[in-house]
Design a protein around this motif. Structure first.
Motif, PDB file in Angstrom:
ATOM      1  N   GLY A  86       0.808  -1.207   0.000  1.00  0.00           N
ATOM      2  CA  GLY A  86       0.000   0.000   0.000  1.00  0.00           C
ATOM      3  C   GLY A  86       0.848   1.266   0.000  1.00  0.00           C
ATOM      4  N   GLU A  87       1.970   1.199  -0.687  1.00  0.00           N
ATOM      5  CA  GLU A  87       2.899   2.325  -0.742  1.00  0.00           C
ATOM      6  C   GLU A  87       3.167   2.679  -2.209  1.00  0.00           C
ATOM      7  N   PRO A  88       3.515   3.932  -2.497  1.00  0.00           N
ATOM      8  CA  PRO A  88       3.843   4.310  -3.871  1.00  0.00           C
ATOM      9  C   PRO A  88       5.104   3.582  -4.353  1.00  0.00           C
ATOM     10  N   VAL A  89       5.149   3.256  -5.636  1.00  0.00           N
ATOM     11  CA  VAL A  89       6.293   2.557  -6.215  1.00  0.00           C
ATOM     12  C   VAL A  89       7.582   3.336  -5.963  1.00  0.00           C
ATOM     13  N   GLU A  90       7.507   4.653  -6.105  1.00  0.00           N
ATOM     14  CA  GLU A  90       8.711   5.481  -5.909  1.00  0.00           C
ATOM     15  C   GLU A  90       9.253   5.332  -4.488  1.00  0.00           C
ATOM     16  N   GLU A  91       8.354   5.255  -3.527  1.00  0.00           N
ATOM     17  CA  GLU A  91       8.775   5.098  -2.125  1.00  0.00           C
ATOM     18  C   GLU A  91       9.396   3.718  -1.903  1.00  0.00           C
ATOM     19  N   VAL A  92       8.768   2.687  -2.440  1.00  0.00           N
ATOM     20  CA  VAL A  92       9.297   1.326  -2.309  1.00  0.00           C
ATOM     21  C   VAL A  92      10.682   1.248  -2.943  1.00  0.00           C
ATOM     22  N   THR A  93      10.817   1.828  -4.127  1.00  0.00           N
ATOM     23  CA  THR A  93      12.104   1.810  -4.822  1.00  0.00           C
ATOM     24  C   THR A  93      13.167   2.528  -3.994  1.00  0.00           C
ATOM     25  N   ALA A  94      12.846   3.699  -3.477  1.00  0.00           N
ATOM     26  CA  ALA A  94      13.812   4.480  -2.699  1.00  0.00           C
ATOM     27  C   ALA A  94      14.168   3.816  -1.371  1.00  0.00           C
ATOM     28  N   MET A  95      13.177   3.247  -0.710  1.00  0.00           N
ATOM     29  CA  MET A  95      13.387   2.697   0.635  1.00  0.00           C
ATOM     30  C   MET A  95      13.986   1.291   0.638  1.00  0.00           C
ATOM     31  N   TYR A  96      13.611   0.473  -0.337  1.00  0.00           N
ATOM     32  CA  TYR A  96      13.916  -0.950  -0.244  1.00  0.00           C
ATOM     33  C   TYR A  96      14.839  -1.499  -1.331  1.00  0.00           C
ATOM     34  N   THR A  97      15.341  -0.635  -2.221  1.00  0.00           N
ATOM     35  CA  THR A  97      16.257  -1.119  -3.248  1.00  0.00           C
ATOM     36  C   THR A  97      17.530  -0.282  -3.255  1.00  0.00           C
TER      37      THR A  97
END
Length: 136
Positions: free
Chosen positions: A43-54
């Motif tokens: 339930g998070e924006p793709v940009e946030e997931v990319t920045a936080m977890y990759t």
């Protein structure tokens, strides 16, 4: 074409032990489709997931690790927190080229993966299909 050495199939059933998700740092390569699925699940924006977890690796984006080397999405109590949509690299484990290239490579895999010495007999055709999903 010659038959693979594993022509009679190999046993594997995921025990969810976490050995492939924990310990020394590694790379879990992810693509845009996988990142979108992770974002949707969380339930998070793709940009946030990319920045936080990759992080950027030599082949593209890879999931980050925790300070102890565990995958960022692995919980020592509950296991993989994204198991239902885990990346293709995780879905195809242990059937990677590096693990099934030779019988000796498979023996090394069996020494770290308890699921690769028991369970369902995976036919050679299915192993070959999984090998083509991602080259590792």
């Amino acid at each position: 074409m010659t038959e693979p050495w594993y022509k009679d199939g190999l046993q594997f059933t995921c025990t969810r032990c976490g050995n492939c998700c924990t310990g020394e740092p590694g790379s879990v390569w992810v693509n845009d489709e996988e990142l979108a699925a992770i974002a949707q699940l969380r339930g998070e924006p793709v940009e946030e997931v990319t920045a936080m977890y990759t992080r950027q690796g030599h082949r593209g984006l890879t999931l980050r690790e925790k300070p102890n080397g565990d995958c960022v999405f692995y919980d020592r109590e509950g296991g993989c927190t994204i198991y239902s949509i885990r990346p293709r690299q995780c879905r195809t484990w242990p059937f990677w080229d590096s693990n099934v290239k030779t019988p000796a490579a498979w023996e090394r895999t069996k020494s770290v993966c308890p699921g690769s010495v028991r369970g369902e007999l995976i036919p050679a055709e299915e192993i070959t299909r999984r090998l083509k999903v991602i080259k590792l």
